[in-house]
Design an enzyme around this catalytic site. Sequence first.
Site, PDB file in Angstrom:
ATOM      1  N   SER A  35       1.162  -1.100   0.222  1.00  0.00           N
ATOM      2  CA  SER A  35      -0.092   0.015  -0.091  1.00  0.00           C
ATOM      3  C   SER A  35       0.970   1.213  -0.087  1.00  0.00           C
ATOM      4  CB  SER A  35      -0.781   0.132   1.236  1.00  0.00           C
ATOM      5  OG  SER A  35      -1.361   1.246   1.346  1.00  0.00           O
ATOM      6  N   TYR A  89      -1.498  -0.079  10.429  1.00  0.00           N
ATOM      7  CA  TYR A  89      -1.834  -0.888   9.080  1.00  0.00           C
ATOM      8  C   TYR A  89      -0.515  -0.475   8.010  1.00  0.00           C
ATOM      9  CZ  TYR A  89      -3.676  -1.224   4.247  1.00  0.00           C
ATOM     10  OH  TYR A  89      -3.848  -1.347   3.069  1.00  0.00           O
TER      11      TYR A  89
HETATM   12  P1  NAP Z   1     -11.407  -5.979   0.600  1.00  0.00           P
HETATM   13  O1  NAP Z   1     -12.345  -5.616  -0.305  1.00  0.00           O
HETATM   14  O2  NAP Z   1     -11.676  -5.690   2.047  1.00  0.00           O
HETATM   15  O3  NAP Z   1     -11.171  -7.675   0.255  1.00  0.00           O
HETATM   16  C1  NAP Z   1     -10.446  -8.451   1.007  1.00  0.00           C
HETATM   17  C2  NAP Z   1     -10.079  -9.652   0.591  1.00  0.00           C
HETATM   18  O4  NAP Z   1      -9.186 -10.349   1.652  1.00  0.00           O
HETATM   19  C3  NAP Z   1     -11.514 -10.512   0.800  1.00  0.00           C
HETATM   20  O5  NAP Z   1     -11.467 -11.261  -0.323  1.00  0.00           O
HETATM   21  C4  NAP Z   1     -11.405 -11.356   2.099  1.00  0.00           C
HETATM   22  O6  NAP Z   1     -12.127 -12.553   1.923  1.00  0.00           O
HETATM   23  C5  NAP Z   1     -10.036 -11.568   2.068  1.00  0.00           C
HETATM   24  N1  NAP Z   1      -9.544 -11.612   3.339  1.00  0.00           N
HETATM   25  C6  NAP Z   1      -9.595 -10.994   4.503  1.00  0.00           C
HETATM   26  N2  NAP Z   1      -9.002 -11.632   5.504  1.00  0.00           N
HETATM   27  C7  NAP Z   1      -8.390 -12.643   5.169  1.00  0.00           C
HETATM   28  C8  NAP Z   1      -7.791 -13.742   5.776  1.00  0.00           C
HETATM   29  N3  NAP Z   1      -7.309 -13.760   7.198  1.00  0.00           N
HETATM   30  N4  NAP Z   1      -7.567 -15.048   4.855  1.00  0.00           N
HETATM   31  C9  NAP Z   1      -7.748 -15.218   3.717  1.00  0.00           C
HETATM   32  N5  NAP Z   1      -8.303 -13.962   2.854  1.00  0.00           N
HETATM   33  C10 NAP Z   1      -8.886 -13.029   3.681  1.00  0.00           C
HETATM   34  O7  NAP Z   1     -10.008  -5.455   0.288  1.00  0.00           O
HETATM   35  P2  NAP Z   1      -9.233  -4.620  -0.858  1.00  0.00           P
HETATM   36  O8  NAP Z   1      -9.678  -3.226  -0.823  1.00  0.00           O
HETATM   37  O9  NAP Z   1      -9.492  -5.546  -2.180  1.00  0.00           O
HETATM   38  O10 NAP Z   1      -7.813  -5.014  -0.446  1.00  0.00           O
HETATM   39  C11 NAP Z   1      -7.045  -6.038  -1.115  1.00  0.00           C
HETATM   40  C12 NAP Z   1      -5.499  -5.625  -0.686  1.00  0.00           C
HETATM   41  O11 NAP Z   1      -5.135  -4.409  -0.964  1.00  0.00           O
HETATM   42  C13 NAP Z   1      -5.177  -5.509   0.857  1.00  0.00           C
HETATM   43  O12 NAP Z   1      -3.974  -6.349   1.059  1.00  0.00           O
HETATM   44  C14 NAP Z   1      -5.027  -4.246   1.247  1.00  0.00           C
HETATM   45  O13 NAP Z   1      -4.430  -3.855   2.133  1.00  0.00           O
HETATM   46  C15 NAP Z   1      -4.504  -3.725  -0.117  1.00  0.00           C
HETATM   47  N6  NAP Z   1      -4.718  -2.440  -0.447  1.00  0.00           N
HETATM   48  C16 NAP Z   1      -6.174  -1.729  -0.740  1.00  0.00           C
HETATM   49  C17 NAP Z   1      -6.339  -0.549  -0.819  1.00  0.00           C
HETATM   50  C18 NAP Z   1      -7.467   0.156  -1.031  1.00  0.00           C
HETATM   51  O14 NAP Z   1      -7.823   1.481  -0.995  1.00  0.00           O
HETATM   52  N7  NAP Z   1      -8.571  -0.685  -1.129  1.00  0.00           N
HETATM   53  C19 NAP Z   1      -5.078   0.306  -1.086  1.00  0.00           C
HETATM   54  C20 NAP Z   1      -3.842  -0.079  -0.912  1.00  0.00           C
HETATM   55  C21 NAP Z   1      -3.548  -1.454  -0.444  1.00  0.00           C
HETATM   56  P3  NAP Z   1     -13.641 -12.732   2.586  1.00  0.00           P
HETATM   57  O15 NAP Z   1     -14.341 -12.125   1.395  1.00  0.00           O
HETATM   58  O16 NAP Z   1     -13.948 -14.220   2.797  1.00  0.00           O
HETATM   59  O17 NAP Z   1     -13.886 -12.179   3.986  1.00  0.00           O
END
Ligand code: NAP
Length: 250
Positions: free
Chosen positions: A145, A159
């Site tokens: 991130s 985080y």
């Molecule tokens: P999201 O929409 O909240 O989706 C999270 C995903 O991770 C879901 O598929 C969830 O599965 C899964 N997950 C959560 N805890 C888990 C665990 N303990 N074991 C296995 N799977 C797990 O998040 P996102 O925004 O797509 O984020 C994905 C990645 O991008 C993360 O690493 C986040 O830190 C990074 N990121 C996001 C942003 C942003 O602005 N969105 C920015 C920078 C970085 P379930 O559906 O089964 O719960």
Amino acid sequence: MPPPRTLIITGASRGIGAAIALKAAYSEYQIVVNYAKDQEAADQVVEQIRKSGGNAIPIRADVSVESEVIALFQEAENRFGPIHGLVNNAGITGGFARVDETTRPMLERLMAVNVIGPILCLREAVKRMSTRYGHSGGSIVNISSLAARTGGAGEWVHYAATKGAIDTLTIGLAREVANEGIRVNAVSPGLVETDLHAAAGAPDRPARLSSTIPMKRPGTADEIAAGVLWLLSPEASYVTGTILEIGGGR
Ligand code: NAP
């Protein structure tokens, strides 16, 4: 036609992970759609991949639980054959808090999912890809991130620190296995429109912070997936230890 290659994407039931899985459907990969809780969402991603002519299976595993990570890789291998790719994407924010408001249980869960989980997945992937173990190599992309660079002050320094760990892991492991056929890179997204913000209690966060982004808009999960797919592909054959920032100029 060459045999399909196997790609495991953690946290692929929603958001960035799901977008990567859907895009990978058009690549040479057969895809393992990992999820923690939401089986229905994972099944929908698999269904969409199959409809577009790709091959995918859902496998449940909480990445913070060692036995479940091992089972994830074993089941993937049993059903699809040798593993060639890993996207370490699953992650949580731990919720909004200043450092002086954090609690030990929240920090333990955050470190377990965002740092220990990815290291366990890297360990299992290296054992199944490295020429050191008689395998043919592979490609790994960790999802970091931009918070690792900006620090997350006032929102989630805890985080941001887990993502700093992801950047360091990427650089270190890339050098450790560079001569073993494995490339290790990271994609570092800026603000992306997904459920992550609502899960942290601020569904309006992407819209609210748009004006702070030089491009004046949040990114889409699809724009992040494009970078991941490039790093996974042979087009990036001389790229390792790189952190690709996709953040609209942030
Ligand atoms: P999201 O929409 O909240 O989706 C999270 C995903 O991770 C879901 O598929 C969830 O599965 C899964 N997950 C959560 N805890 C888990 C665990 N303990 N074991 C296995 N799977 C797990 O998040 P996102 O925004 O797509 O984020 C994905 C990645 O991008 C993360 O690493 C986040 O830190 C990074 N990121 C996001 C942003 C942003 O602005 N969105 C920015 C920078 C970085 P379930 O559906 O089964 O719960």
